[in-house]
Design an enzyme around this catalytic site. Structure first.
Site, mmCIF file in Angstrom:
data_model
loop_
_atom_site.group_PDB
_atom_site.id
_atom_site.type_symbol
_atom_site.label_atom_id
_atom_site.label_comp_id
_atom_site.label_asym_id
_atom_site.label_seq_id
_atom_site.Cartn_x
_atom_site.Cartn_y
_atom_site.Cartn_z
ATOM 1 N N GLY A 15 0.844 -1.192 0.000
ATOM 2 C CA GLY A 15 0.000 0.000 0.000
ATOM 3 C C GLY A 15 0.877 1.238 0.000
ATOM 4 O O GLY A 15 2.098 1.142 -0.075
ATOM 5 N N CYS A 16 0.221 2.390 0.100
ATOM 6 C CA CYS A 16 0.962 3.658 0.067
ATOM 7 C C CYS A 16 1.389 4.057 1.484
ATOM 8 O O CYS A 16 1.156 3.314 2.437
ATOM 9 C CB CYS A 16 0.089 4.745 -0.575
ATOM 10 S SG CYS A 16 -1.431 5.094 0.346
ATOM 11 N N LYS A 21 0.675 -0.488 6.890
ATOM 12 C CA LYS A 21 1.403 -1.723 6.556
ATOM 13 C C LYS A 21 2.156 -2.265 7.768
ATOM 14 O O LYS A 21 2.102 -3.458 8.065
ATOM 15 C CB LYS A 21 2.395 -1.468 5.410
ATOM 16 C CG LYS A 21 1.748 -0.968 4.142
ATOM 17 C CD LYS A 21 2.775 -0.738 3.043
ATOM 18 C CE LYS A 21 3.771 0.360 3.346
ATOM 19 N NZ LYS A 21 3.156 1.687 3.519
ATOM 20 N N ASP A 88 10.100 -5.699 7.101
ATOM 21 C CA ASP A 88 9.325 -4.458 7.003
ATOM 22 C C ASP A 88 10.015 -3.518 6.007
ATOM 23 O O ASP A 88 11.228 -3.606 5.826
ATOM 24 C CB ASP A 88 9.233 -3.799 8.380
ATOM 25 C CG ASP A 88 8.174 -2.696 8.420
ATOM 26 O OD1 ASP A 88 7.201 -2.782 7.637
ATOM 27 O OD2 ASP A 88 8.314 -1.765 9.226
ATOM 28 N N GLU A 89 9.274 -2.648 5.378
ATOM 29 C CA GLU A 89 9.824 -1.626 4.471
ATOM 30 C C GLU A 89 10.748 -2.246 3.422
ATOM 31 O O GLU A 89 11.860 -1.772 3.178
ATOM 32 C CB GLU A 89 10.591 -0.567 5.278
ATOM 33 C CG GLU A 89 9.763 0.084 6.383
ATOM 34 C CD GLU A 89 8.906 1.248 5.921
ATOM 35 O OE1 GLU A 89 8.617 1.340 4.706
ATOM 36 O OE2 GLU A 89 8.517 2.049 6.771
ATOM 37 N N CYS A 186 -5.408 10.071 -3.383
ATOM 38 C CA CYS A 186 -6.151 9.185 -4.280
ATOM 39 C C CYS A 186 -5.692 9.441 -5.724
ATOM 40 O O CYS A 186 -4.914 10.356 -5.996
ATOM 41 C CB CYS A 186 -7.644 9.424 -4.135
ATOM 42 S SG CYS A 186 -8.186 10.991 -4.830
#
Ligand code: ZN
Length: 194
Positions: A15-16, A21, A88-89, A186
């Site tokens: 996701g962004c 996350k 992560d990341e 968006c």
């Protein structure tokens, strides 16, 4: 120690920015911890926003993590007992997409549950290739959304800002930063970098 007969798998959380996350990764790893399954969490050394030996979500939850630069360092930290590996990341690792995919596949083939979290798109709204590879290979994909700061719709893109204006397309792909530097937007509100 022999590994229990669970099957390996790859799970991707993408996701962004600000889509949660890391919170989702931490939620899954807390369950693993409660179930007493041996695990290791890795975090790129490049992500220096928070303490170096833990992953911290934007809401402040923490778990111990091993800092790495490259995915090839991971086997050095594993023994046969480890059942779950979390990264992560992922987009901050220095490796190319093939190296990252190969290591995740190798671990999953050895019956490890591999959970990776990371940005699926860079600030230019282009795919991070390593994530794109893993999204195709994974057994399970979770795409999370943030809320667009402009209109309140679901946000899927990370707008990088410099002095409040969209960063130019020529800016480096990787730049670590927080609320002052990135906005979730968006499709309609996202401004393509020039
Ligand atoms: Zn919007």
């Amino acid at each position: 120690m022999t590994r229990p007969s669970t099957s390996g798998r790859i799970e991707v959380i993408c996701g962004c920015m600000y889509s949660g996350k890391t919170e989702e990764l931490i939620r899954r790893m807390r369950q693993v911890d409660i179930a007493r399954q041996p695990f290791r969490i890795f975090t790129p050394r490049r992500d220096t926003r928070y303490g170096i030996h833990q992953i911290t979500s934007h809401i402040g939850t923490r778990l111990e993590a091993y800092p790495i630069d490259s995915i090839v360092e991971i086997p050095d930290y594993l023994d046969d007992a480890v059942q779950v590996v979390a990264i992560d990341e992922l987009h901050f690792l220095i490796d190319d997409a093939d190296q990252i995919a190969a290591m995740c596949q190798q671990l999953a083939d050895r019956k490890v549950r591999v959970i990776v979290a990371g940005l699926d798109q860079d600030f230019r709204a282009q795919p991070f290739l390593a994530m794109a590879h893993l999204l195709a290979l994974a057994e399970q994909v979770t795409k999370l959304y943030a809320i667009c700061v402009r209109c309140g719709a679901y946000a899927t893109r990370s707008q990088r800002l410099i002095n409040g204006q969209p960063a130019p397309a020529a800016a480096p792909v990787i730049a670590v930063g927080g609320l002052d530097m990135y906005e979730a937007r968006c499709r309609a509100c996202y401004e393509h970098p020039q």
